[in-house]
Motif scaffolding. Structure first.
Motif, PDB file in Angstrom:
ATOM      1  N   GLN A 161      78.762 -44.676 -84.283  1.00  0.00           N
ATOM      2  CA  GLN A 161      77.642 -44.384 -83.633  1.00  0.00           C
ATOM      3  C   GLN A 161      77.143 -45.923 -82.873  1.00  0.00           C
ATOM      4  O   GLN A 161      76.388 -45.900 -81.974  1.00  0.00           O
ATOM      5  CB  GLN A 161      76.560 -43.991 -84.569  1.00  0.00           C
ATOM      6  N   THR A 162      77.332 -46.926 -83.579  1.00  0.00           N
ATOM      7  CA  THR A 162      77.154 -48.286 -83.206  1.00  0.00           C
ATOM      8  C   THR A 162      77.891 -48.343 -81.582  1.00  0.00           C
ATOM      9  O   THR A 162      77.379 -48.990 -80.720  1.00  0.00           O
ATOM     10  CB  THR A 162      77.388 -49.338 -84.215  1.00  0.00           C
ATOM     11  N   ILE A 163      78.994 -48.009 -81.558  1.00  0.00           N
ATOM     12  CA  ILE A 163      79.779 -48.126 -80.523  1.00  0.00           C
ATOM     13  C   ILE A 163      79.249 -47.247 -79.572  1.00  0.00           C
ATOM     14  O   ILE A 163      79.038 -47.660 -78.442  1.00  0.00           O
ATOM     15  CB  ILE A 163      81.300 -47.711 -80.843  1.00  0.00           C
ATOM     16  N   GLN A 164      78.878 -46.107 -79.650  1.00  0.00           N
ATOM     17  CA  GLN A 164      78.098 -45.098 -78.715  1.00  0.00           C
ATOM     18  C   GLN A 164      77.013 -45.651 -78.223  1.00  0.00           C
ATOM     19  O   GLN A 164      76.786 -45.421 -77.151  1.00  0.00           O
ATOM     20  CB  GLN A 164      78.244 -43.747 -79.501  1.00  0.00           C
ATOM     21  N   GLN A 165      76.154 -46.091 -78.986  1.00  0.00           N
ATOM     22  CA  GLN A 165      74.807 -46.701 -78.667  1.00  0.00           C
ATOM     23  C   GLN A 165      75.060 -47.912 -77.554  1.00  0.00           C
ATOM     24  O   GLN A 165      74.439 -48.093 -76.698  1.00  0.00           O
ATOM     25  CB  GLN A 165      73.980 -47.175 -79.919  1.00  0.00           C
ATOM     26  N   ALA A 166      76.002 -48.845 -78.080  1.00  0.00           N
ATOM     27  CA  ALA A 166      76.590 -49.607 -77.406  1.00  0.00           C
ATOM     28  C   ALA A 166      76.931 -49.328 -75.831  1.00  0.00           C
ATOM     29  O   ALA A 166      76.591 -49.988 -74.764  1.00  0.00           O
ATOM     30  CB  ALA A 166      77.370 -50.818 -77.660  1.00  0.00           C
TER      31      ALA A 166
END
Length: 284
Positions: free
Chosen positions: A275-280
């Motif tokens: 989710q951190t990657i997706q948010q970035a």
């Protein structure tokens, strides 16, 4: 006669709605976020399903799994639950008594993204290494590729073909990787090089050039410093990569296989990292 011109009798309409309502949600046409899961025994999973709560063991309508560990498989897409794991001495069919990080991953993803539907494609096998088993070889030349790499690409092709045949739409969202115990004697540089070659070729072969990748640390038994350093370096290399630490985890054996609570925790960490990657990516 065209469908738009047909006159439906009330009884026929009622029957149609009853038929739709009676069809399990996981079998109805839907739009799925597909995640790929690969690696060796700790991705395959050696956590005991009997140690999970009743709620954790419950199959989920909004998550399905396609598991293949030749010669065993899930026999197509199935509702996600425990048992998509094959321990070395297990002789039965799937579902088995064990599970991997997929359960905690799906639970966390659906908790924060309840409107989404997940489709997990899992191809994992204990005791496998990057040097030979997962060697991506030359694109389009199976003779140069390791058996696990060939099986994994084939599994992805089989699983996505079945989604298409069902009328589902989907997007491959990322790769979860947990492996390294069998490569603990490699140098840090050699592991990084081999794994990045694997990622590069996989992205080519499944035609997802920016495929996000989250890697998980192997357990620290004091003899895996090189591979643990390599995994941390890969997970922290920049955009599109994420890391799952093994801090605070425990094993049921002598320092290799994560227990049920740790498998669930690792799955949650995989979700948080993805989710951190997706948010970035959504906020460049």
């Amino acid at each position: 006669m065209r469908l738009a011109m047909m006159k439906w009798k009330p009884a026929s309409i009622v029957c149609l709605f009853v038929l739709i309502a009676a069809t399990p949600a996981w079998l109805r046409a839907a739009d799925y976020d597909v995640y790929l899961l690969a690696g060796q025994s700790n991705m395959d999973g050696r956590g005991q399903a009997s140690e999970l709560t009743a709620e954790q063991r419950q199959p989920r309508d909004h998550a399905i799994i396609y598991y293949r560990n030749p010669p065993k498989s899930s026999n197509g897409w199935q509702p996600l639950g425990p048992g998509f794991s094959i321990a070395p001495k297990y002789k039965g069919d799937v579902p088995s008594p064990t599970f991997g990080p997929e359960l905690g991953f799906a639970h966390e993803m659906l908790k924060t993204q309840p409107s989404r539907r997940l489709a997990l494609i899992k191809g994992s096998k204990g005791g496998t290494n990057l040097r030979s088993d997962w060697n991506p070889g030359i694109s389009g030349d199976p003779e140069t590729q390791g058996p696990r790499y060939r099986d994994f690409v084939e599994t992805i092709q089989m699983a996505t073909k079945e989604l298409n045949q069902r009328g589902d739409s989907f997007t491959i969202r990322g790769l979860l990787w947990h492996q390294g115990e069998s490569d603990s004697k490699l140098t840090t540089e050699a592991y990084q090089e081999r794994f990045l070659q694997f990622v590069h070729r996989l992205r080519q072969d499944i035609e997802v050039p920016e495929l996000p990748v989250v890697v998980g640390e192997v357990f620290d038994n004091g003899k895996r410093d090189n591979v643990r350093a390599a995994i941390r370096a890969i997970g922290n290399r920049g955009p599109g990569f994420g890391l799952v630490t093994s801090d605070g985890t425990s094993t049921w054996d002598e320092g290799t296989h994560f227990d049920a609570a740790s498998q669930w925790l690792l799955g949650q960490r995989y979700a948080a990292a993805m989710q951190t990657i997706q948010q970035a990516n959504s906020n460049p």
